[in-house]
Design a protein around this motif. Structure first.
Motif, PDB file in Angstrom:
ATOM      1  N   ARG A  25       0.827  -1.214   0.000  1.00 12.04           N
ATOM      2  CA  ARG A  25       0.000   0.000   0.000  1.00 12.04           C
ATOM      3  C   ARG A  25       0.862   1.265   0.000  1.00 12.04           C
ATOM      4  NH1 ARG A  25      -3.538  -2.293   4.847  1.00 12.04           N
ATOM      5  NH2 ARG A  25      -4.640  -3.903   3.695  1.00 12.04           N
ATOM      6  N   GLY A  26       2.201   1.086  -0.094  1.00 16.23           N
ATOM      7  CA  GLY A  26       3.093   2.239  -0.156  1.00 16.23           C
ATOM      8  C   GLY A  26       3.554   2.762   1.188  1.00 16.23           C
ATOM      9  N   ASP A  27       3.429   1.977   2.252  1.00 19.39           N
ATOM     10  CA  ASP A  27       3.819   2.409   3.594  1.00 19.39           C
ATOM     11  C   ASP A  27       5.348   2.295   3.741  1.00 19.39           C
ATOM     12  OD1 ASP A  27       4.395   2.634   6.328  1.00 19.39           O
ATOM     13  OD2 ASP A  27       2.488   1.719   6.919  1.00 19.39           O
ATOM     14  N   GLN A  28       6.020   3.443   3.721  1.00 22.93           N
ATOM     15  CA  GLN A  28       7.478   3.457   3.774  1.00 22.93           C
ATOM     16  C   GLN A  28       7.999   3.035   5.149  1.00 22.93           C
ATOM     17  OE1 GLN A  28       8.767   7.319   2.447  1.00 22.93           O
ATOM     18  NE2 GLN A  28       8.009   6.980   0.368  1.00 22.93           N
ATOM     19  N   ASN A  29       7.268   3.360   6.192  1.00 22.64           N
ATOM     20  CA  ASN A  29       7.656   2.948   7.535  1.00 22.64           C
ATOM     21  C   ASN A  29       7.636   1.418   7.649  1.00 22.64           C
ATOM     22  OD1 ASN A  29       8.378   3.332  10.288  1.00 22.64           O
ATOM     23  ND2 ASN A  29       6.244   2.986  10.870  1.00 22.64           N
ATOM     24  N   ALA A  30       6.643   0.793   7.064  1.00 26.17           N
ATOM     25  CA  ALA A  30       6.558  -0.664   7.079  1.00 26.17           C
ATOM     26  C   ALA A  30       7.733  -1.260   6.305  1.00 26.17           C
ATOM     27  CB  ALA A  30       5.236  -1.133   6.476  1.00 26.17           C
ATOM     28  N   PHE A  31       8.103  -0.617   5.204  1.00 24.52           N
ATOM     29  CA  PHE A  31       9.239  -1.110   4.419  1.00 24.52           C
ATOM     30  C   PHE A  31      10.528  -0.997   5.233  1.00 24.52           C
ATOM     31  CE2 PHE A  31      12.662  -0.707   1.247  1.00 24.52           C
ATOM     32  CZ  PHE A  31      12.496  -1.925   0.604  1.00 24.52           C
ATOM     33  N   ALA A  32      10.691   0.101   5.975  1.00 28.12           N
ATOM     34  CA  ALA A  32      11.873   0.269   6.827  1.00 28.12           C
ATOM     35  C   ALA A  32      11.930  -0.835   7.879  1.00 28.12           C
ATOM     36  CB  ALA A  32      11.861   1.650   7.481  1.00 28.12           C
ATOM     37  N   LEU A  65      14.517  -3.429  -3.947  1.00 26.33           N
ATOM     38  CA  LEU A  65      13.737  -2.610  -4.867  1.00 26.33           C
ATOM     39  C   LEU A  65      12.586  -3.436  -5.459  1.00 26.33           C
ATOM     40  CD1 LEU A  65      13.375   0.077  -6.339  1.00 26.33           C
ATOM     41  CD2 LEU A  65      14.943  -0.765  -8.101  1.00 26.33           C
ATOM     42  N   GLU A  66      12.898  -4.665  -5.864  1.00 25.32           N
ATOM     43  CA  GLU A  66      11.833  -5.518  -6.409  1.00 25.32           C
ATOM     44  C   GLU A  66      10.803  -5.866  -5.329  1.00 25.32           C
ATOM     45  OE1 GLU A  66      11.189  -9.833  -8.557  1.00 25.32           O
ATOM     46  OE2 GLU A  66      13.022  -8.694  -9.017  1.00 25.32           O
ATOM     47  N   ILE A  67      11.255  -6.103  -4.106  1.00 26.38           N
ATOM     48  CA  ILE A  67      10.333  -6.403  -2.998  1.00 26.38           C
ATOM     49  C   ILE A  67       9.389  -5.211  -2.784  1.00 26.38           C
ATOM     50  CG2 ILE A  67      10.205  -6.736  -0.491  1.00 26.38           C
ATOM     51  CD1 ILE A  67      12.886  -8.404  -0.854  1.00 26.38           C
ATOM     52  N   TRP A  68       9.932  -4.007  -2.790  1.00 28.90           N
ATOM     53  CA  TRP A  68       9.104  -2.804  -2.611  1.00 28.90           C
ATOM     54  C   TRP A  68       8.060  -2.706  -3.720  1.00 28.90           C
ATOM     55  CZ3 TRP A  68       7.275   0.676   0.483  1.00 28.90           C
ATOM     56  CH2 TRP A  68       6.766   1.871  -0.003  1.00 28.90           C
ATOM     57  N   LYS A  69       8.512  -2.906  -4.960  1.00 33.76           N
ATOM     58  CA  LYS A  69       7.601  -2.756  -6.095  1.00 33.76           C
ATOM     59  C   LYS A  69       6.527  -3.847  -6.133  1.00 33.76           C
ATOM     60  CE  LYS A  69      10.805  -0.560  -9.340  1.00 33.76           C
ATOM     61  NZ  LYS A  69      11.555  -0.759 -10.590  1.00 33.76           N
ATOM     62  N   ASN A  70       6.873  -5.051  -5.700  1.00 31.46           N
ATOM     63  CA  ASN A  70       5.962  -6.190  -5.860  1.00 31.46           C
ATOM     64  C   ASN A  70       5.396  -6.735  -4.551  1.00 31.46           C
ATOM     65  OD1 ASN A  70       6.229  -6.412  -8.757  1.00 31.46           O
ATOM     66  ND2 ASN A  70       8.319  -7.105  -8.366  1.00 31.46           N
ATOM     67  N   SER A  71       5.578  -6.011  -3.452  1.00 26.85           N
ATOM     68  CA  SER A  71       5.110  -6.523  -2.155  1.00 26.85           C
ATOM     69  C   SER A  71       3.592  -6.744  -2.131  1.00 26.85           C
ATOM     70  CB  SER A  71       5.532  -5.591  -1.026  1.00 26.85           C
ATOM     71  OG  SER A  71       5.080  -4.275  -1.270  1.00 26.85           O
ATOM     72  N   GLY A  72       2.852  -5.982  -2.939  1.00 27.47           N
ATOM     73  CA  GLY A  72       1.403  -6.167  -2.992  1.00 27.47           C
ATOM     74  C   GLY A  72       1.012  -7.499  -3.622  1.00 27.47           C
ATOM     75  N   TRP A  84       9.235 -16.091   0.393  1.00 29.30           N
ATOM     76  CA  TRP A  84       8.980 -15.245  -0.782  1.00 29.30           C
ATOM     77  C   TRP A  84      10.121 -14.240  -0.969  1.00 29.30           C
ATOM     78  CZ3 TRP A  84       7.709  -9.962  -1.504  1.00 29.30           C
ATOM     79  CH2 TRP A  84       7.172  -9.648  -2.766  1.00 29.30           C
ATOM     80  N   LEU A  85      10.524 -13.599   0.133  1.00 32.81           N
ATOM     81  CA  LEU A  85      11.608 -12.619   0.078  1.00 32.81           C
ATOM     82  C   LEU A  85      12.926 -13.259  -0.379  1.00 32.81           C
ATOM     83  CD1 LEU A  85      10.915 -10.855   3.503  1.00 32.81           C
ATOM     84  CD2 LEU A  85      10.609  -9.824   1.252  1.00 32.81           C
ATOM     85  N   LEU A  86      13.258 -14.387   0.229  1.00 31.11           N
ATOM     86  CA  LEU A  86      14.531 -15.022  -0.093  1.00 31.11           C
ATOM     87  C   LEU A  86      14.533 -15.623  -1.499  1.00 31.11           C
ATOM     88  CD1 LEU A  86      15.513 -16.581   3.359  1.00 31.11           C
ATOM     89  CD2 LEU A  86      16.254 -14.416   2.332  1.00 31.11           C
ATOM     90  N   THR A  87      13.378 -15.971  -2.008  1.00 32.84           N
ATOM     91  CA  THR A  87      13.290 -16.447  -3.402  1.00 32.84           C
ATOM     92  C   THR A  87      13.676 -15.319  -4.352  1.00 32.84           C
ATOM     93  OG1 THR A  87      11.590 -18.072  -2.862  1.00 32.84           O
ATOM     94  CG2 THR A  87      11.732 -17.374  -5.165  1.00 32.84           C
ATOM     95  N   ILE A  88      13.193 -14.116  -4.051  1.00 29.97           N
ATOM     96  CA  ILE A  88      13.548 -12.963  -4.885  1.00 29.97           C
ATOM     97  C   ILE A  88      15.057 -12.719  -4.820  1.00 29.97           C
ATOM     98  CG2 ILE A  88      13.333 -10.448  -5.080  1.00 29.97           C
ATOM     99  CD1 ILE A  88      10.381 -10.785  -4.204  1.00 29.97           C
ATOM    100  N   VAL A  89      15.617 -12.776  -3.624  1.00 26.42           N
ATOM    101  CA  VAL A  89      17.057 -12.545  -3.454  1.00 26.42           C
ATOM    102  C   VAL A  89      17.852 -13.616  -4.196  1.00 26.42           C
ATOM    103  CG1 VAL A  89      18.933 -12.413  -1.779  1.00 26.42           C
ATOM    104  CG2 VAL A  89      16.702 -11.429  -1.227  1.00 26.42           C
ATOM    105  N   HIS A  90      17.437 -14.862  -4.050  1.00 31.95           N
ATOM    106  CA  HIS A  90      18.147 -15.958  -4.708  1.00 31.95           C
ATOM    107  C   HIS A  90      18.102 -15.793  -6.223  1.00 31.95           C
ATOM    108  CE1 HIS A  90      18.878 -20.084  -6.166  1.00 31.95           C
ATOM    109  NE2 HIS A  90      19.777 -20.065  -5.189  1.00 31.95           N
ATOM    110  N   ARG A  91      16.943 -15.455  -6.742  1.00 29.81           N
ATOM    111  CA  ARG A  91      16.790 -15.277  -8.198  1.00 29.81           C
ATOM    112  C   ARG A  91      17.695 -14.138  -8.693  1.00 29.81           C
ATOM    113  NH1 ARG A  91      11.460 -14.406  -8.353  1.00 29.81           N
ATOM    114  NH2 ARG A  91      11.667 -12.245  -8.957  1.00 29.81           N
TER     115      ARG A  91
END
Length: 193
Positions: A25-32, A65-72, A84-91
């Motif tokens: 939803r674009g919550d930057q605090n949650a991303f931090a 960056l990809e996690i931020w863009k695709n977290s929804g 899910w997060l580590l799959t993105i990192v591994h890829r």
């Protein structure tokens, strides 16, 4: 203290699924908070795959960056948030390794295809032998006094003045013998002026 149970007053570990939902939803605090919770594991996985700390940092940045863009798009029904997060990192890490390997292969192929061609030393030796034979034959066509002056000047490395002294001649005469000998050599060998 019991394992897995937070101490009183200690903050509870954030729920990654909730943080991903808020990031969507674009919550930057949650991303931090998400970053703080998983950055060490993200970087660690990237280092294990890429094996270069500097490259791993770049991979981690790309992954976040990809996690931020695709977290929804995260769906808790399909797997855990950390998975899910580590799959993105591994890829991303594997992509970086493949890219580096492809670059190395391209460089190697280019270098192999653009190597200077080794010269045929046998052909060069044969050519040099033929040229030496032609020069020797041309020298034989000179008069003995022209040949002697040329041999001293060109094979002996002496100056015109030194040749004149060695042959007990005036310098002008030595120069004339050398010049006449060169003209005759040129004509005998068929070399243009």
């Amino acid at each position: 203290m019991t394992a897995g149970v937070p101490q009183e007053g200690a903050p509870a570990a954030p729920d990654l699924a909730d943080l991903l939902k808020l990031c969507g939803r674009g919550d930057q605090n949650a991303f931090a908070q998400l970053y703080d919770a998983v950055s060490a594991r993200v970087h660690g996985l990237a280092v294990r795959v890429v094996r270069d700390p500097a490259q791993a940092e770049e991979v981690a940045q790309e992954a976040f960056l990809e996690i931020w863009k695709n977290s929804g798009r995260f769906d808790p029904a399909k797997g855990s948030p950390l998975g899910w997060l580590l799959t993105i990192v591994h890829r991303k890490s594997v992509d970086r390794v493949r890219s580096a390997e492809a670059s190395t292969r391209r460089d190697t192929t280019y270098n192999q295809q653009n190597q200077p061609v080794d010269h045929d030393s046998t052909a060069e030796a044969a050519q040099a032998s033929l040229e030496a034979h032609r020069v020797r034959a041309a020298l034989e066509s000179l008069t003995p006094i022209q040949r002697e002056a040329l041999e001293l000047a060109y094979f002996g490395g002496y100056t015109h003045t030194e040749v004149a002294t060695m042959l007990d001649l005036p310098v002008g005469t030595a120069k004339t013998r050398i010049r006449d000998g060169l003209i005759r050599l040129r004509d005998t060998m068929g070399v243009g002026a």
